[in-house]
Enzyme design. Structure first.
Site, mmCIF file in Angstrom:
data_model
loop_
_atom_site.group_PDB
_atom_site.id
_atom_site.type_symbol
_atom_site.label_atom_id
_atom_site.label_comp_id
_atom_site.label_asym_id
_atom_site.label_seq_id
_atom_site.Cartn_x
_atom_site.Cartn_y
_atom_site.Cartn_z
ATOM 1 N N TYR A 33 0.815 -0.882 0.057
ATOM 2 C CA TYR A 33 0.285 0.105 0.016
ATOM 3 C C TYR A 33 0.902 1.007 -0.277
ATOM 4 O O TYR A 33 1.911 1.339 0.373
ATOM 5 C CB TYR A 33 -1.425 -0.030 1.119
ATOM 6 C CG TYR A 33 0.332 0.009 2.640
ATOM 7 C CD1 TYR A 33 0.573 -0.353 2.862
ATOM 8 C CD2 TYR A 33 -0.776 1.421 3.165
ATOM 9 C CE1 TYR A 33 1.038 -0.242 4.617
ATOM 10 C CE2 TYR A 33 0.107 2.219 4.307
ATOM 11 C CZ TYR A 33 0.847 1.112 4.950
ATOM 12 O OH TYR A 33 1.967 1.236 6.363
ATOM 13 N N LYS A 149 6.383 -1.837 1.771
ATOM 14 C CA LYS A 149 5.260 -1.425 2.177
ATOM 15 C C LYS A 149 3.847 -2.740 2.895
ATOM 16 O O LYS A 149 3.619 -1.595 1.421
ATOM 17 C CB LYS A 149 5.008 0.168 2.063
ATOM 18 C CG LYS A 149 4.222 0.903 3.108
ATOM 19 C CD LYS A 149 4.304 2.274 2.011
ATOM 20 C CE LYS A 149 3.487 3.380 3.625
ATOM 21 N NZ LYS A 149 3.413 3.141 4.460
ATOM 22 N N GLU A 182 12.378 2.857 13.602
ATOM 23 C CA GLU A 182 11.144 3.917 13.517
ATOM 24 C C GLU A 182 9.817 4.045 14.282
ATOM 25 O O GLU A 182 10.235 2.707 14.977
ATOM 26 C CB GLU A 182 11.475 3.880 11.764
ATOM 27 C CG GLU A 182 10.180 2.666 11.162
ATOM 28 C CD GLU A 182 10.021 2.287 10.149
ATOM 29 O OE1 GLU A 182 9.940 3.139 9.161
ATOM 30 O OE2 GLU A 182 9.958 0.862 9.807
ATOM 31 N N LEU A 208 11.241 2.148 6.960
ATOM 32 C CA LEU A 208 11.063 2.461 5.622
ATOM 33 C C LEU A 208 10.902 2.889 5.001
ATOM 34 O O LEU A 208 11.505 4.441 5.816
ATOM 35 C CB LEU A 208 9.178 2.440 6.052
ATOM 36 C CG LEU A 208 8.686 2.808 4.465
ATOM 37 C CD1 LEU A 208 8.735 0.977 3.389
ATOM 38 C CD2 LEU A 208 6.984 3.320 4.659
#
Ligand code: PMP
Length: 292
Positions: A33, A149, A182, A208
């Site tokens: 996505y 992702k 993250e 990411l």
């Protein structure tokens, strides 16, 4: 106004927007996505977002469901039909529908494409930024391929629930060496007392490649700020002058506490707010430069 969702070639009303029970996105998390900001009814950073989608699909051997120009049309049409002025756009591509089996179905199996959008006034983010947000730290229990992702978001969802339970907005995840990777849905940054902006590097992994992260790194280089892409520990974050996070929906968001400990003065840092201003101004300029 009825909200509209694009599903496999058709723009449907919310209540009619359904996918098959054996969709691999639903059964296996076998889908990727993207989320893009929308400002002034225009899509921001569409190119890097579609680049990243292509990369995610490539890593999982999911064939592109349609040419990029067609995907781009779907994005635009979803924004238009939902009359989004300020908000975000969600695009998901799954490997498609097939009788349940771990093995991938034939590559030509029709991929499932879903696109929807939401209004989210920029003023809401500004109000939040003026106060700053609280984050917690939590072990990073995600799989190794977080560079893709994918919609396998249970670990981030659990991390955010843990944050919400103590009134925090985001969870910063920590690897086995005590370094922050993250946020559950954002990239993590600190400004050290020595005046260096630090964020974790893409390689050797653990994060990411955030589109907002890339945009901000460019600004930081252009502004001549001292910066370093390296892993940082929870202790370094607690000792930082400022902390903030980046994502497509929050742009740059100051972090004022980590695990209940005030960062710096305990209010949004001046550099964090300056960088937020730069990123938002660039996004607005990008919106204005697009044809109506
Ligand atoms: N890391 C993770 C795990 C995310 O889910 C997101 C949000 N997509 C980000 C970082 C930030 O990426 P971007 O700036 O492209 O929204």
């Amino acid at each position: 106004m009825a909200r509209i969702i694009y599903v496999n070639g058709t723009y449907r009303r919310y209540s009619d927007a359904t996918i098959h029970a054996e969709d691999r996105g639903f059964l296996f998390g076998d889908a990727v996505y993207e989320v893009c900001p929308v400002i002034g009814g225009r899509i921001i950073d569409e190119v890097p977002h579609l680049d990243r989608l292509e990369r995610s699909m490539g890593e999982l051997a999911i064939l592109a469901p349609m040419p990029r120009s067609s995907l781009s049309h779907v994005l635009r049409e979803t924004v238009r039909r939902n009359r989004i002025v300020e908000g975000w756009l969600y695009l998901q591509v799954s490997r498609g529908v097939a009788p349940r089996d771990f093995l991938f179905p034939a590559a030509r199996t029709d991929r499932t494409v879903v696109c929807f959008a939401r209004n989210q006034p920029l003023a809401k983010g500004d109000a939040q930024a003026a106060k700053g947000i609280a984050v917690i730290t939590t072990p990073d229990i995600r799989w190794d391929r977080v560079d893709i992702k994918s919609v396998q978001l249970l670990a981030p969802a659990m991390a955010k629930e843990k944050a919400r339970a103590v009134g925090a907005k985001e969870a910063w995840m920590v690897d086995r060496d005590g370094h922050i990777t993250e946020g559950a849905s954002s990239n993590a940054w600190i400004l050290t007392k020595a005046g260096e902006v630090i964020t974790r590097p893409i390689d050797p992994g653990g994060i990411l490649r955030g589109v907002t992260r890339t945009v901000l790194l460019d600004f930081i280089a252009r502004e001549g700020l001292k910066s370093s892409e390296r892993a940082f520990t929870v202790a370094e974050a607690l000792d930082a002058r400022e902390a903030f996070l980046t994502s497509a929906t929050t742009f740059v968001m100051p972090v004022v506490t980590i695990d209940g400990n005030a960062i710096g003065s305990g209010s949004p840092g001046s550099l964090s707010m300056q960088l937020r201003g730069l990123v938002l101004a660039a996004a607005r300029a990008q919106a204005h430069s697009q044809p109506g």
